[in-house]
Motif scaffolding. Sequence first.
Motif, PDB file in Angstrom:
ATOM      1  N   LEU A  27      39.177  51.856  34.306  1.00 17.59           N
ATOM      2  CA  LEU A  27      39.561  50.534  33.790  1.00 17.59           C
ATOM      3  C   LEU A  27      38.475  49.899  32.928  1.00 17.59           C
ATOM      4  CD1 LEU A  27      41.256  49.033  36.997  1.00 17.59           C
ATOM      5  CD2 LEU A  27      42.369  50.077  35.004  1.00 17.59           C
ATOM      6  N   GLY A  28      37.227  50.431  33.032  1.00 13.87           N
ATOM      7  CA  GLY A  28      36.120  49.871  32.257  1.00 13.87           C
ATOM      8  C   GLY A  28      35.729  48.494  32.707  1.00 13.87           C
ATOM      9  N   SER A  29      36.041  48.144  33.958  1.00 11.45           N
ATOM     10  CA  SER A  29      35.764  46.782  34.432  1.00 11.45           C
ATOM     11  C   SER A  29      35.698  46.759  35.947  1.00 11.45           C
ATOM     12  CB  SER A  29      36.844  45.821  33.944  1.00 11.45           C
ATOM     13  OG  SER A  29      36.773  44.579  34.617  1.00 11.45           O
ATOM     14  N   ILE A  30      34.622  46.172  36.466  1.00  9.06           N
ATOM     15  CA  ILE A  30      34.511  45.999  37.918  1.00  9.06           C
ATOM     16  C   ILE A  30      35.507  44.947  38.385  1.00  9.06           C
ATOM     17  CG2 ILE A  30      33.005  45.178  39.768  1.00  9.06           C
ATOM     18  CD1 ILE A  30      30.655  46.459  38.334  1.00  9.06           C
ATOM     19  N   THR A  31      35.699  43.917  37.583  1.00  8.48           N
ATOM     20  CA  THR A  31      36.640  42.853  37.942  1.00  8.48           C
ATOM     21  C   THR A  31      38.064  43.395  38.043  1.00  8.48           C
ATOM     22  OG1 THR A  31      35.264  41.195  36.825  1.00  8.48           O
ATOM     23  CG2 THR A  31      37.554  40.606  37.286  1.00  8.48           C
ATOM     24  N   ALA A  32      38.472  44.200  37.071  1.00  2.00           N
ATOM     25  CA  ALA A  32      39.822  44.760  37.077  1.00  2.00           C
ATOM     26  C   ALA A  32      40.004  45.723  38.250  1.00  2.00           C
ATOM     27  CB  ALA A  32      40.092  45.483  35.761  1.00  2.00           C
ATOM     28  N   ALA A  33      38.962  46.496  38.540  1.00  2.00           N
ATOM     29  CA  ALA A  33      39.038  47.425  39.665  1.00  2.00           C
ATOM     30  C   ALA A  33      39.160  46.662  40.977  1.00  2.00           C
ATOM     31  CB  ALA A  33      37.811  48.329  39.680  1.00  2.00           C
ATOM     32  N   ALA A  34      38.404  45.559  41.101  1.00  2.00           N
ATOM     33  CA  ALA A  34      38.467  44.753  42.318  1.00  2.00           C
ATOM     34  C   ALA A  34      39.847  44.153  42.504  1.00  2.00           C
ATOM     35  CB  ALA A  34      37.408  43.649  42.265  1.00  2.00           C
ATOM     36  N   ARG A  35      40.451  43.699  41.400  1.00  2.00           N
ATOM     37  CA  ARG A  35      41.787  43.114  41.463  1.00  2.00           C
ATOM     38  C   ARG A  35      42.807  44.171  41.913  1.00  2.00           C
ATOM     39  NH1 ARG A  35      42.336  41.976  36.462  1.00  2.00           N
ATOM     40  NH2 ARG A  35      41.075  40.066  36.603  1.00  2.00           N
ATOM     41  N   THR A  36      42.680  45.379  41.407  1.00  2.00           N
ATOM     42  CA  THR A  36      43.598  46.463  41.774  1.00  2.00           C
ATOM     43  C   THR A  36      43.446  46.858  43.242  1.00  2.00           C
ATOM     44  OG1 THR A  36      43.533  47.337  39.515  1.00  2.00           O
ATOM     45  CG2 THR A  36      44.295  48.837  41.261  1.00  2.00           C
TER      46      THR A  36
END
Length: 322
Positions: A27-36
């Motif tokens: 995802l190229g993003s820690i925030t997006a991964a956390a949301r998922t």
Amino acid sequence: MKRQVAETETIDANVSDLRAFCLVVDLGSITAAARTLGETKGSVSRRITRLEHALGVELLRRSPRLVQATEDGLAYRMRVGRALELLEDANVAVQQARSRPRGHLRVTAPFDLGLSILAPLSAGFAERFPEISLELLLTEALLDFDAHQVDVALRATSSLPDSSLIAHKLQHIEVGLFAAPSYLRKHGAVRRPEDLEGHRLLLAQTARGHATIALSARARDGRDRAELRVRAAISASDFSFCREVALAGGGIALVPAINVRGDLDAKRLVPVLKDYAIHGAASLYLVHPGTRFLPSKIRAFRDYLLDAFGVQGRREAPAAAR
């Protein structure tokens, strides 16, 4: 040959940490991964840091606006991804195997019960579970579950000693006296227990051809129990032989009623002294290992027999002898 993995080739990595790392790279993003994942950004960041410390390698380049995998991180993502896919395949395979019974099932039972009970039930079981190969070990010996690789046992006994096994009571086994109508026409009816002394008795498992039969009138609820010491005209090691001799008009057989149920329905045999109960009867138990994760093939066979005997869900504890 047993596989060995050197400690230097493995790390103390949590599978959830590996999944989080792969998701961050994708995802190229820690925030997006956390949301998922349904976690906080800080939680996912700590997972990545923990993984990098365990490996001693920088996996991600972090900046306020961008998270990128390093060269080592990209190579690790490819290999870890394949490993996680294999792990997921293994999880799915074992769950499917548990939900769909299959494999080889070894069942032991006394010879007589195997013929009278398991033979007809095995046909229906094989039809319902075609991916289970059923092997019957018919013997009077109490086979050890571990030594003989037994999965399920049928035991006919009056009591079960303590053990780690689980037992399900299938039914009470009532013993009775039975003879062919032709024999009784030729040798006369039996009206009282004492009349047995003038008849040819067919007995199983006697002591040098002699046995003691305990009877009581059913109407008196066992209060007039009497014991008769009788001699067998023919004795055998199993009830099936006695049944066959009785069918041939050879005498009065003392056998479990379940062994002659079909013969009674067809009038090939008739009960003798049916107003009297014979004491010393046993119960039939289904026994299997007492493990939390019971193999699906054992569960399938257990549930099939419990349903056939109308005792679904009943369980005895403790279990039975090994």
